[in-house]
Design a protein around this motif. Structure first.
Motif, short mmCIF file in Angstrom:
data_model
loop_
_atom_site.label_atom_id
_atom_site.label_comp_id
_atom_site.label_asym_id
_atom_site.label_seq_id
_atom_site.Cartn_x
_atom_site.Cartn_y
_atom_site.Cartn_z
N ASP A 194 0.83 -1.21 0.00
CA ASP A 194 0.00 0.00 0.00
C ASP A 194 0.86 1.26 0.00
O ASP A 194 0.51 2.27 -0.61
CB ASP A 194 -0.92 0.01 1.22
N THR A 253 1.98 1.81 -3.35
CA THR A 253 0.83 2.32 -4.11
C THR A 253 0.69 3.83 -3.96
O THR A 253 0.44 4.54 -4.93
CB THR A 253 -0.46 1.64 -3.62
N ALA A 263 -2.53 -0.58 -8.94
CA ALA A 263 -3.37 -1.77 -8.81
C ALA A 263 -2.54 -3.03 -9.03
O ALA A 263 -2.69 -4.04 -8.32
CB ALA A 263 -4.52 -1.71 -9.81
N SER A 306 0.59 -3.30 -8.44
CA SER A 306 1.45 -3.42 -7.26
C SER A 306 0.72 -4.13 -6.12
O SER A 306 1.31 -4.99 -5.44
CB SER A 306 1.91 -2.03 -6.80
N ILE A 307 -0.54 -3.79 -5.92
CA ILE A 307 -1.32 -4.43 -4.86
C ILE A 307 -1.41 -5.93 -5.10
O ILE A 307 -1.26 -6.75 -4.18
CB ILE A 307 -2.73 -3.82 -4.79
N PHE A 308 -1.61 -6.32 -6.36
CA PHE A 308 -1.74 -7.74 -6.68
C PHE A 308 -0.40 -8.46 -6.62
O PHE A 308 -0.27 -9.50 -5.98
CB PHE A 308 -2.35 -7.92 -8.08
N THR A 310 -8.97 4.91 -5.29
CA THR A 310 -7.95 3.89 -5.01
C THR A 310 -7.64 3.82 -3.53
O THR A 310 -7.57 2.74 -2.94
CB THR A 310 -6.67 4.16 -5.81
N GLU A 344 -8.45 0.70 -1.16
CA GLU A 344 -7.25 0.16 -0.53
C GLU A 344 -7.40 0.14 0.99
O GLU A 344 -7.09 -0.87 1.65
CB GLU A 344 -6.06 1.01 -0.95
N LEU A 403 -7.16 -8.97 -1.44
CA LEU A 403 -6.30 -8.03 -2.16
C LEU A 403 -6.37 -8.26 -3.67
O LEU A 403 -6.35 -7.30 -4.45
CB LEU A 403 -4.85 -8.19 -1.68
N ALA A 419 -7.46 -5.45 -6.31
CA ALA A 419 -6.57 -5.13 -7.42
C ALA A 419 -7.29 -5.28 -8.76
O ALA A 419 -7.10 -4.48 -9.68
CB ALA A 419 -5.34 -6.04 -7.38
N GLY A 432 -7.84 -2.28 -11.24
CA GLY A 432 -7.21 -2.45 -12.55
C GLY A 432 -8.22 -2.29 -13.67
O GLY A 432 -7.94 -1.64 -14.68
#
Length: 339
Positions: A48, A51, A86, A88-90, A165, A169, A207, A211, A215
């Motif tokens: 995060d 992000t 997005a 990055s979160i995944f 976002t 998040e 998560l 994402a 995305g």
């Protein structure tokens, strides 16, 4: 406009600062307790934080003025960097959580140590995360009120991915904290680390879902999504009401940045207008649309006959002939509300 930019920056900076602090606390707790759920939450918070860095980059780049290479400006850069956020979160948060979860469930049983540390960190993280979530919630609600939309519609049709976002998040972060608390608690009660691993898997699925939603939304904006239906209908009705306009044959809109919409209208004008009259009417209508709708920044109006068969075919191919979609027959083509 300047106030909105400042609030977006505040939302992102606050979220990033909170996430970094929480990530360190969760990492310490995860190492002390050996909890897979806590380690997953630590990586979640680090993801995060990354992000927020990407979102700050999005805010900075998207504010660059238009130039020769980018005559419509850099507004879509915000969508690109938000899409990377997005991913990055995944890539970091979801994948690590799933790996830790499955390793714990199917691996050797692990003893839990110092669960009290985990409880204290989770409680503190929940309080801090709530502060960031509250700021994001206030911004989304304020933006919804300014646009005259419901909260749900604002999340769906917002052209500013930074606030949405952070909201998604932080909502996922609060949910993840509850899952981690349940995993640690059930591990302590049953003595089985399977519960800890199951909580980590649940966090990973959560998560991955967030994402995916982010995305998909940012991909649609980056590709070129139409403006919100209320703005599309407002533009159509404004043009149709002009005395010089016989019919709005086709209407296309595209988001080219936050609070920036491009409008392309094909209009059948009164045949008695001279070339000079037509030029003056187009300039006047463009100015009226920009005054009536603050998000409309670029307007292109093309005079066309409504009887043109090729144009009719193109409009019908794009929108089809179904209930709720206007056609050239009633002079309001291109006013579809479909996504």
């Amino acid at each position: 406009m300047a106030q909105e930019k400042e609030e977006s920056t505040l939302t992102v900076v606050l979220a990033g600062s909170v996430n970094l602090l929480i990530a360190v606390l969760k990492l310490v707790a995860g190492l002390v307790t050996g909890s897979a759920a806590m380690l997953s939450e630590a990586v979640h918070s680090f993801a995060d934080t990354i992000t927020e860095v990407l979102l700050l980059t999005a805010l900075r780049v998207s504010r660059r003025p238009a130039d020769r290479a980018h005559p419509f400006g850099y507004g879509k850069a915000r969508y690109f960097w938000s899409l990377l956020a997005a991913v990055s979160i995944f890539a970091s948060g979801a994948m690590f959580a799933l790996y830790e979860g499955f390793s714990t469930v199917f691996g050797e049983a692990e003893e839990q140590t110092s669960p009290l540390v985990a409880y204290l960190v989770l409680a503190g993280a929940f309080v801090l995360e709530s502060v960031s979530w509250g700021q994001a919630l206030r911004q989304v609600r304020r933006d919804a009120a300014e646009q005259g939309r419901t909260f749900r519609h604002q999340l769906r049709y917002s052209d500013d991915p930074t606030a949405t976002t952070v909201f998604y998040e932080d909502t996922a972060a609060l949910s993840g904290l509850l899952l981690a608390f349940a995993g640690v608690g059930l591990h302590q009660l049953t003595g089985s680390s399977v519960w800890d691993g199951a909580a980590s898997i649940a966090i990973g699925v959560l998560l991955a879902g967030v994402a995916f939603l982010l995305g998909r939304a940012n991909a649609a904006l980056l590709i070129g999504r139409q403006a919100a239906p209320d703005l599309v209908f407002g533009v159509r009705d404004h043009l149709s009401a002009a005395p010089e306009v016989d019919a709005v044959v086709d209407l296309q809109t595209m988001l080219i940045g936050t609070d920036s919409v491009l409008v392309c209208a094909r209009v059948d004008f009164d045949d008695t207008l001279t070339a000079g009259d037509l030029e003056r009417v187009c300039v006047r209508l463009a100015g009226e649309l920009q005054s009536a709708h603050n998000d409309v920044t670029e307007v292109f109006i093309e005079p066309v006959p409504r009887t043109n068969t090729d144009l009719r075919a193109a409009v019908l191919a794009r929108y089809g002939e179904r209930p709720g979609v206007s056609t050239m027959d009633d002079g309001r083509a291109g006013s579809s509300t479909t996504d």
